[in-house]
Every structure is written in C-alpha cells, then in structure tokens.
Design an enzyme around this catalytic site. Structure first.
Site, PDB file in Angstrom:
ATOM      1  N   GLY A 114      -6.210  -3.443  -8.085  1.00 55.94           N
ATOM      2  CA  GLY A 114      -4.784  -3.090  -8.010  1.00 55.94           C
ATOM      3  C   GLY A 114      -4.008  -3.599  -9.200  1.00 55.94           C
ATOM      4  N   ARG A 118       0.387  -2.132 -11.233  1.00 56.24           N
ATOM      5  CA  ARG A 118       1.802  -2.452 -10.926  1.00 56.24           C
ATOM      6  C   ARG A 118       1.934  -3.902 -10.480  1.00 56.24           C
ATOM      7  NH1 ARG A 118       3.698   0.001  -6.443  1.00 56.24           N
ATOM      8  NH2 ARG A 118       1.766   1.001  -5.794  1.00 56.24           N
ATOM      9  N   ASN A 156      -6.570  -8.501  -5.574  1.00 59.68           N
ATOM     10  CA  ASN A 156      -5.111  -8.415  -5.523  1.00 59.68           C
ATOM     11  C   ASN A 156      -4.601  -7.195  -4.760  1.00 59.68           C
ATOM     12  OD1 ASN A 156      -2.200  -8.685  -6.688  1.00 59.68           O
ATOM     13  ND2 ASN A 156      -2.900  -6.667  -7.381  1.00 59.68           N
ATOM     14  N   SER A 216      -0.827 -14.391   1.222  1.00 61.57           N
ATOM     15  CA  SER A 216       0.643 -14.382   1.285  1.00 61.57           C
ATOM     16  C   SER A 216       1.088 -15.552   2.163  1.00 61.57           C
ATOM     17  CB  SER A 216       1.132 -13.086   1.927  1.00 61.57           C
ATOM     18  OG  SER A 216       2.511 -13.196   2.252  1.00 61.57           O
ATOM     19  N   TYR A 250      -0.115  -6.784   8.535  1.00 63.00           N
ATOM     20  CA  TYR A 250      -0.161  -7.420   7.208  1.00 63.00           C
ATOM     21  C   TYR A 250      -0.501  -8.911   7.320  1.00 63.00           C
ATOM     22  CZ  TYR A 250       1.547  -8.717   2.517  1.00 63.00           C
ATOM     23  OH  TYR A 250       1.667  -9.208   1.237  1.00 63.00           O
ATOM     24  N   VAL A 251       0.167  -9.587   8.261  1.00 59.62           N
ATOM     25  CA  VAL A 251      -0.062 -11.028   8.444  1.00 59.62           C
ATOM     26  C   VAL A 251      -1.512 -11.287   8.887  1.00 59.62           C
ATOM     27  CG1 VAL A 251       0.552 -13.025   9.862  1.00 59.62           C
ATOM     28  CG2 VAL A 251       2.352 -11.587   8.890  1.00 59.62           C
ATOM     29  N   ALA A 252      -2.019 -10.442   9.783  1.00 53.76           N
ATOM     30  CA  ALA A 252      -3.418 -10.610  10.214  1.00 53.76           C
ATOM     31  C   ALA A 252      -4.355 -10.446   9.018  1.00 53.76           C
ATOM     32  CB  ALA A 252      -3.756  -9.595  11.301  1.00 53.76           C
ATOM     33  N   LYS A 267      -3.675 -11.017   5.836  1.00 53.22           N
ATOM     34  CA  LYS A 267      -3.525 -12.115   4.876  1.00 53.22           C
ATOM     35  C   LYS A 267      -4.053 -13.444   5.429  1.00 53.22           C
ATOM     36  CE  LYS A 267      -1.846  -9.686   1.539  1.00 53.22           C
ATOM     37  NZ  LYS A 267      -2.644  -9.491   0.310  1.00 53.22           N
TER      38      LYS A 267
HETATM   39  P1  NAP Z   1       2.715  -3.426  -5.442  1.00 53.65           P
HETATM   40  O1  NAP Z   1       3.779  -3.609  -6.479  1.00 53.65           O
HETATM   41  O2  NAP Z   1       2.961  -2.502  -4.311  1.00 53.65           O
HETATM   42  O3  NAP Z   1       1.345  -3.037  -6.184  1.00 53.65           O
HETATM   43  C1  NAP Z   1       0.172  -2.895  -5.432  1.00 53.65           C
HETATM   44  C2  NAP Z   1      -0.974  -2.623  -6.330  1.00 53.65           C
HETATM   45  O4  NAP Z   1      -2.149  -2.490  -5.505  1.00 53.65           O
HETATM   46  C3  NAP Z   1      -0.838  -1.326  -7.092  1.00 53.65           C
HETATM   47  O5  NAP Z   1      -1.372  -1.490  -8.392  1.00 53.65           O
HETATM   48  C4  NAP Z   1      -1.674  -0.341  -6.277  1.00 53.65           C
HETATM   49  O6  NAP Z   1      -2.241   0.693  -7.049  1.00 53.65           O
HETATM   50  C5  NAP Z   1      -2.775  -1.242  -5.772  1.00 53.65           C
HETATM   51  N1  NAP Z   1      -3.404  -0.763  -4.559  1.00 53.65           N
HETATM   52  C6  NAP Z   1      -2.880  -0.660  -3.321  1.00 53.65           C
HETATM   53  N2  NAP Z   1      -3.805  -0.191  -2.468  1.00 53.65           N
HETATM   54  C7  NAP Z   1      -4.932  -0.013  -3.197  1.00 53.65           C
HETATM   55  C8  NAP Z   1      -6.233   0.433  -2.892  1.00 53.65           C
HETATM   56  N3  NAP Z   1      -6.575   0.810  -1.638  1.00 53.65           N
HETATM   57  N4  NAP Z   1      -7.141   0.490  -3.874  1.00 53.65           N
HETATM   58  C9  NAP Z   1      -6.832   0.106  -5.138  1.00 53.65           C
HETATM   59  N5  NAP Z   1      -5.612  -0.320  -5.494  1.00 53.65           N
HETATM   60  C10 NAP Z   1      -4.681  -0.370  -4.533  1.00 53.65           C
HETATM   61  O7  NAP Z   1       2.341  -4.823  -4.766  1.00 53.65           O
HETATM   62  P2  NAP Z   1       2.559  -6.324  -5.261  1.00 53.65           P
HETATM   63  O8  NAP Z   1       3.838  -6.797  -4.725  1.00 53.65           O
HETATM   64  O9  NAP Z   1       2.273  -6.438  -6.712  1.00 53.65           O
HETATM   65  O10 NAP Z   1       1.410  -7.052  -4.421  1.00 53.65           O
HETATM   66  C11 NAP Z   1       0.149  -7.400  -4.968  1.00 53.65           C
HETATM   67  C12 NAP Z   1      -0.573  -8.294  -3.980  1.00 53.65           C
HETATM   68  O11 NAP Z   1       0.229  -9.454  -3.724  1.00 53.65           O
HETATM   69  C13 NAP Z   1      -0.818  -7.639  -2.621  1.00 53.65           C
HETATM   70  O12 NAP Z   1      -2.053  -8.062  -2.092  1.00 53.65           O
HETATM   71  C14 NAP Z   1       0.325  -8.182  -1.779  1.00 53.65           C
HETATM   72  O13 NAP Z   1       0.016  -8.165  -0.412  1.00 53.65           O
HETATM   73  C15 NAP Z   1       0.434  -9.590  -2.332  1.00 53.65           C
HETATM   74  N6  NAP Z   1       1.729 -10.229  -2.084  1.00 53.65           N
HETATM   75  C16 NAP Z   1       2.881  -9.704  -2.582  1.00 53.65           C
HETATM   76  C17 NAP Z   1       4.105 -10.346  -2.319  1.00 53.65           C
HETATM   77  C18 NAP Z   1       5.409  -9.839  -2.845  1.00 53.65           C
HETATM   78  O14 NAP Z   1       6.430 -10.423  -2.495  1.00 53.65           O
HETATM   79  N7  NAP Z   1       5.445  -8.827  -3.680  1.00 53.65           N
HETATM   80  C19 NAP Z   1       4.108 -11.509  -1.542  1.00 53.65           C
HETATM   81  C20 NAP Z   1       2.911 -12.013  -1.048  1.00 53.65           C
HETATM   82  C21 NAP Z   1       1.731 -11.368  -1.334  1.00 53.65           C
HETATM   83  P3  NAP Z   1      -1.561   2.158  -7.199  1.00 53.65           P
HETATM   84  O15 NAP Z   1      -0.237   1.950  -7.851  1.00 53.65           O
HETATM   85  O16 NAP Z   1      -2.514   2.901  -8.043  1.00 53.65           O
HETATM   86  O17 NAP Z   1      -1.397   2.673  -5.788  1.00 53.65           O
END
Ligand code: NAP
Length: 252
Positions: free
Chosen positions: A17, A20, A95, A147, A160-162, A164
């Site tokens: 991932g 982005r 990620n 998370s 989501y919580v489950a 993580k």
């Molecule tokens: P995001 O901006 O929505 O980006 C998600 C990324 O994951 C994108 O590059 C997306 O690719 C990719 N992705 C999603 N599903 C996928 C799949 N099945 N196969 C391959 N790639 C996939 O999310 P983010 O906020 O950066 O979050 C990144 C990680 O941090 C996640 O695990 C999220 O749960 C965790 N996290 C985030 C936060 C927060 O506040 N943002 C807090 C705690 C944890 P495409 O664009 O190609 O779909």
C-alpha cells in the site's frame, strides 16, 4: 559539508500500500536512506508510476507492483517480483489497510470480511511469503502497521479494531517464533494521522480527537515513516515484539 548517513544502504524492502498516505511516506523515507523498494498498490497505476519516477535514482531502485494485499497468491508474486528486481528481501512493511466504519448493528458480513482480509490476512500473506528467504539469509525486519484503536477499542470500528488488535497478536507471536532466526518483528500503532483515511472526519470529530492528544495536532505520515525507519534499520536490532505508538501521547 556533512553528508547524510544512509541507514538502509543497499537493503531491499517490500512495502504494501505504497501509493498514498502513510505507505507513500514510508517508501520515501526508506528510499532516501539508500533502500531499494518494491511497493504494492491496489488501484492507481498512474500514482505508482509517478512515485517510481520520483524516487528512482542511479543508486536506488524503486518499483511499484499491482497486488491486492488480501490475496495470498499476489503476496507470493510480489516477493518473486522483488527477488527478480532487487535480488532479495531484507525488510517487509505491512502497511496496506482500509476502513469500513459503521456500528455493529449495521455492520454487514461483507464489511467485516473485507476489513479483516485487507488489514489482517494481508499481514499473514506477506509474512508467509517472505519467511523462507528471510530464514535462509538469517536476517529480516518486519514492521506491521497497527493502530492505537487496536489497543483501546473504538465504537463504530469493530471490524477495523479487531483487525488491528489481531495484527498486534500476530506481531508478538511471530517475534517469539522468529527471534532465533535473527528476524525482528515489531508493530507501529499510529494515532490520528492526516491522510485520505482521516479526511472523512468532520470538524466536531477532529476537535474531539484533538482534545485527547497532548501534543495538540494530528500526526503526519512522516511521523510514522520515521518510526518505521527506526524499526527497519540497525538502531533497533535489540527490539522485537514491541508496539510503538505514534500518537502525540494519546495512549499512555
Ligand atoms: P490511505 O491514505 O487510505 O492509503 C491506504 C493505502 O493502502 C493506499 O496506498 C492503498 O492503495 C493501499 N491499499 C488498501 N487496500 C489495499 C489492498 N487490498 N491491497 C494493496 N494495497 C491496498 O491510508 P493511510 O491512512 O495511509 O493508512 C495506512 C495504514 O496505516 C493502514 O494500515 C491504516 O489502517 C493505518 N493507520 C492509519 C491511521 C490514520 O490516522 N491515517 C491511523 C492508524 C493506523 P490504493 O490507493 O492503490 O487503493
């Protein structure tokens, strides 16, 4: 003039991932420290090509690979691709993740399965796929993005919580199982980080979150990426099975 110390010079990483948000910042942080990277993505070929172009240099190789993280077969294909293009895998950063938030009363089976498959099964898929090469070379660093809600829970995010919380348990079991093979496995638990995922929050929700953050700001993807660099590099060689929160002090 002082030159930057490249903490991951000539290392080889897979980041799931990567196009982005947090994943993109991780790819940049690793590449700017001399690491060759294969990052995966799900939807945008253009975003992947742009990132490849932006980060590839004469000495650092960066490749995008389209692969659904929830697919076991795709994880194996990604590792094969990394072996062909980079010559191996030293670092894995799990990620990729999604949310499908709603109260349990309204949560469908499809919403539950999709989140578990993208956020938890994906970690199993990629860990399994890198295991043999990492055991063979007796070296590996695995960093799983969990998370803070996986530690404290959150209404409206049971799926989501489950997923993580599952990532944390999976991390600790693997850390115990793989320590004798010189493979470190740790998790990073971000709080609220400014990305597309948290863009959906309205002002009221944002204020409510900030009232619980001692450092009084949302995190940046780079805040998480720097922590991943630490756990992927030599400065954390004696750390395994840990969950590092990057949350402005929200959970302590
Ligand atoms: P995001 O901006 O929505 O980006 C998600 C990324 O994951 C994108 O590059 C997306 O690719 C990719 N992705 C999603 N599903 C996928 C799949 N099945 N196969 C391959 N790639 C996939 O999310 P983010 O906020 O950066 O979050 C990144 C990680 O941090 C996640 O695990 C999220 O749960 C965790 N996290 C985030 C936060 C927060 O506040 N943002 C807090 C705690 C944890 P495409 O664009 O190609 O779909």
């Amino acid at each position: 003039m002082t030159s930057k110390i490249l903490k991951l010079l000539n290392k080889k990483a897979i980041v799931t991932g990567g196009t982005r948000g947090i994943g993109r910042a991780i790819v940049k942080e690793l590449a700017s420290n001399g690491c060759n990277v294969v990052f995966t993505y799900f939807s945008s070929d253009t975003a992947a090509q742009e990132l490849e172009k932006e980060l590839s240099t004469d000495s650092v190789k960066v490749f995008g690979f389209k692969a659904d993280a929830s697919s076991f077969a795709s994880a194996e294909e990604t590792v094969k691709f990394a072996q062909e293009k980079l010559g191996g895998v030293d670092i894995l950063v799990n990620n990729a993740g999604i949310t499908k938030d709603t109260l349990l009363l309204r949560m469908s089976e499809a919403d539950f399965d999709a989140v578990i498959n993208s956020n938890l099964k994906s970690v199993f898929n990629y860990t399994k796929a890198v295991l043999k090469p990492m055991i063979g070379q007796r070296y590996g660093k695995i960093v799983n993005i969990s998370s803070v809600v996986g530690i404290i829970g959150n209404p409206g995010q049971a799926n989501y919580v489950a997923s993580k919380a599952g990532v944390i348990g999976f991390t600790k079991s693997n850390a115990k199982e793989l320590a004798s093979r010189n493979i470190n496995v740790n998790a990073v638990a971000p709080g609220f980080i400014s990305t597309d995922m948290t863009e959906k929050l309205n002002d009221q929700q944002r204020e409510a979150i900030l009232s619980n953050v001692p450092l009084k700001r949302l995190g940046l993807p780079e805040d998480v990426a720097k922590t991943v660099l630490f756990l992927a590099g030599p400065d954390s060689d004696y750390i395994t099975g840990q969950v590092l929160t990057v949350d402005g002090g929200m959970v302590m």
